[in-house]
Design an enzyme around this catalytic site. Structure first.
Site, PDB file in Angstrom:
ATOM      1  CG  ASP A 199      -1.979   0.964   1.288  1.00  0.00           C
ATOM      2  OD1 ASP A 199      -2.923   0.798   0.497  1.00  0.00           O
ATOM      3  OD2 ASP A 199      -1.928   1.914   2.101  1.00  0.00           O
ATOM      4  CG  HIS A 327      -9.536  -1.158  -2.834  1.00  0.00           C
ATOM      5  ND1 HIS A 327      -8.348  -1.467  -3.465  1.00  0.00           N
ATOM      6  CD2 HIS A 327      -9.200  -0.415  -1.754  1.00  0.00           C
ATOM      7  CE1 HIS A 327      -7.357  -0.935  -2.796  1.00  0.00           C
ATOM      8  NE2 HIS A 327      -7.829  -0.288  -1.748  1.00  0.00           N
TER       9      HIS A 327
HETATM   10  C1  GLC Z   1      -4.160   2.997  -0.702  1.00  0.00           C
HETATM   11  C2  GLC Z   1      -5.361   2.095  -0.643  1.00  0.00           C
HETATM   12  C3  GLC Z   1      -6.562   2.902  -0.250  1.00  0.00           C
HETATM   13  C4  GLC Z   1      -6.310   3.476   1.121  1.00  0.00           C
HETATM   14  C5  GLC Z   1      -5.002   4.253   1.181  1.00  0.00           C
HETATM   15  C6  GLC Z   1      -4.567   4.461   2.582  1.00  0.00           C
HETATM   16  O1  GLC Z   1      -4.249   3.927  -1.709  1.00  0.00           O
HETATM   17  O2  GLC Z   1      -5.523   1.428  -1.862  1.00  0.00           O
HETATM   18  O3  GLC Z   1      -7.738   2.150  -0.254  1.00  0.00           O
HETATM   19  O4  GLC Z   1      -7.366   4.311   1.488  1.00  0.00           O
HETATM   20  O5  GLC Z   1      -3.942   3.596   0.538  1.00  0.00           O
HETATM   21  O6  GLC Z   1      -4.138   3.250   3.142  1.00  0.00           O
END
Ligand code: GLC
Ligand code: CA
Length: 554
Positions: A199, A327
């Site tokens: 992430d 997502h």
């Molecule tokens: C990434 C994830 C997202 C999340 C963010 C913070 O972009 O894909 O869903 O909100 O990181 O963790």
């Protein structure tokens, strides 16, 4: 180019909360996933990327982790997880964990300690700064609205949170933090998981100086200021040596704000850091004047330009991911295709266009059915923190009217991808016997897996065929990519070449007929796949609305 299994595999992303609920509480769970592994096997995928299943207060649906070595109560137990892992392995399916280590939850034990006092042993696990003239240390904004700094009264300092205030950023410059993360990752590897999706990994190394950035519509600067920081490659090389090389892992870095030059470092084929990047430049082609919140349709020429630059830019040097959805993105058929009369045809066309390129394919749950955006009506219909906060911030400050912002949310909100998976035409799409945590898309009576499994010409079966084609034709995985007709506003055409083998891919992105002069060498080519049953290749050819064909030179 070096051959690698992770270049040849197909990844399927599961958002557990919305996939399948096994116990009727309205929330998808791990046992639900286990019960659907045969469905995934039938689709033909090789790897599951599991969005976070760890313990979390769910400020950002699991992307705010309070314990990396425990399973979220709502999702089940560690026994359920182990059972799922071995059931997947029995079927030859690997499982990739979502590694969220740019930040933790503010309820993580480390942060609970860190905020207590200046001399707490965990203080330096996070990023603390003093205010500047009674205000935040700089003008960085949180991805979820407002400042990226939160004042904490106990020690009269601010902590950095690039995401919500319940997601404080870890201090990766502290070697003890890195050791903790690597130890945790090794624990999962020892358990038998097959890799990690990382992430926002491009954000872990913050610049030495916290200088102001360029402000956006809400007055704060975006997170590009923190992307590709001074030590990110060093830290990933350390991770590779201390963790990733201990097993035959697959790793993909979510690299927000990455350039092609940077991507070559993250995912270079000398294999010192990650296997591949997951980058978003093509997701920005339909941004509006004020950024993401817009309902402007993409110009196909811009999309082709971006896709082509990445295809050519990484060729022979590094590896990319192929995706239209995840997502965090709306449904691709509503965004780049037609979710009305040509829904199935355009869903198949989009898949053809993407999955014949170079890179590892990612399918997001429901994409293989051509699931669409959701007819949300009120702000109360949304669950996503980004959408809810942006609505409040941008309507209150008068950047957008409520009607406008609602229209943009309906088009771009992350919740479009997060409504329950549509298994059948039964109540709640067969997702749950209880009340789902977020509304079900009312079109589940027409669009659902049960109906599509049964029907040979469905989107589902088309995805199966595309996956099979990638297995049977090396040229799709390893061939060189070359764009044709860059100026066409309707057609996306390109070739793939490997030695003597050559494919032509032609996709009509328009809802009307478009003619094409077929390159001579393909005039009597074989049709590998197409989304109209009766496709025929001619010298001068007319492509029907959203038609896609793949031809093999003979
Ligand atoms: C990434 C994830 C997202 C999340 C963010 C913070 O972009 O894909 O869903 O909100 O990181 O963790
Ligand atoms: Ca459940």
């Amino acid at each position: 180019m070096k051959k690698r299994w992770w270049k040849e595999c197909v990844v399927y992303q599961i958002y557990p909360r919305s996939f399948c609920d096994s116990n009727g509480d309205g929330i998808g769970d791990i046992r639900g996933i286990t019960s659907k592994l045969d469905y995934l096997k039938e689709l033909g995928i090789d790897v599951i990327w599991l969005s976070p299943v760890y313990q979390s207060p769910n400020d950002d649906n699991g992307y705010d982790i309070s314990d990396y070595q425990a399973i979220m109560d709502e999702f089940g137990t560690m026994e359920d997880f182990d059972e799922m892992l071995s059931a997947a392995h029995e079927r030859g399916i690997r499982i990739v964990m979502d590694l969220v280590v740019n930040h933790t939850s503010d309820e993580h034990a480390w942060f609970v300690e860190s905020r207590k006092s200046l001399d707490n042993p965990y203080r330096d696990y996070y990023i603390w700064r003093s205010g500047k003239e009674g205000k935040e240390p700089n003008n960085w904004g949180s991805c979820f609205s407002g400042s990226a700094w939160e004042y904490d009264a106990a020690t009269e300092m601010y902590y950095l949170h690039l995401f919500s205030r319940k997601q404080p950023d870890l201090n990766w410059d502290n070697p003890v933090v890195r050791e903790e993360v690597f130890r945790m990752m090794n624990w999962w590897i020892d358990k038998g998981v097959d890799g990690f999706r990382m992430d926002v990994i491009s954000l872990i190394s913050k610049p030495a100086e916290f200088a102001d950035g360029v402000p956006g519509v809400n007055g704060y600067s975006g997170f590009d200021e923190a992307a590709n920081g001074p030590h990110v490659h060093e830290y990933l090389q350390e991770m590779r040596a201390k963790v990733l090389n201990r097993a035959d892992t697959i790793t993909v870095g979510e690299c927000s704000g990455v350039t092609i030059e940077e991507a070559k470092k993250y995912a270079r084929s000398d294999e010192k850091e990650l296997n591949m990047v997951f980058q978003f430049e093509h997701m920005d082609v339909d941004a509006g004047e004020k950024g993401k919140w817009s309902d402007r349709k993409a110009d196909l020429r811009d999309l082709k330009e971006v896709m082509t630059r990445w295809q050519k830019g990484l060729e022979d040097v590094a590896w990319n991911s192929l995706f239209w959805e995840n997502h965090d993105q709306p449904r691709s058929v509503s965004r780049f295709g037609d979710d009305g009369a040509y829904r199935e045809t355009s869903a198949k066309m989009l898949a053809t266009c993407l999955y014949m390129m170079q890179g590892t394919p990612y399918i997001y749950q429901g994409q293989e059915l051509g699931m669409t955006n959701v007819p949300f009506v009120r702000i109360e219909d949304f669950r996503d923190i980004e959408s809810i906060n942006a609505y409040r911030e941008l309507t209150e400050s008068g950047v957008f009217s409520e009607e406008e912002m609602m229209r943009y949310l309906r088009y771009k909100s992350r919740d479009n991808a997060r409504t329950p998976f549509q298994w059948s035409d039964e109540e709640n799409a067969g997702f749950t016997t209880g009340t789902p945590w977020i509304m079900v898309n009312p079109n589940y009576r027409e669009i659902n897996a049960k109906e599509q499994l049964f029907r040979e010409d469905s989107v589902f079966h088309y995805f199966r065929k595309l996956i099979r084609l990638r297995r049977e034709n090396e040229v799709i995985v390893y061939g060189a990519y070359d764009l044709l007709l860059p100026e066409s506003e309707e057609l996306y055409a390109y070739t793939r070449t490997l030695g003597e083998e050559k494919l032509l891919i032609v996709c009509n992105f328009a809802g009307r007929e478009v003619s094409l002069d077929m390159p001579e060498e393909f005039c009597d080519g074989d049709i590998l796949i197409g989304n109209y049953a009766d496709a025929a290749v001619k010298g001068h050819m007319t492509l029907r609305p959203y038609e896609a064909v793949v031809l093999k030179k003979i």
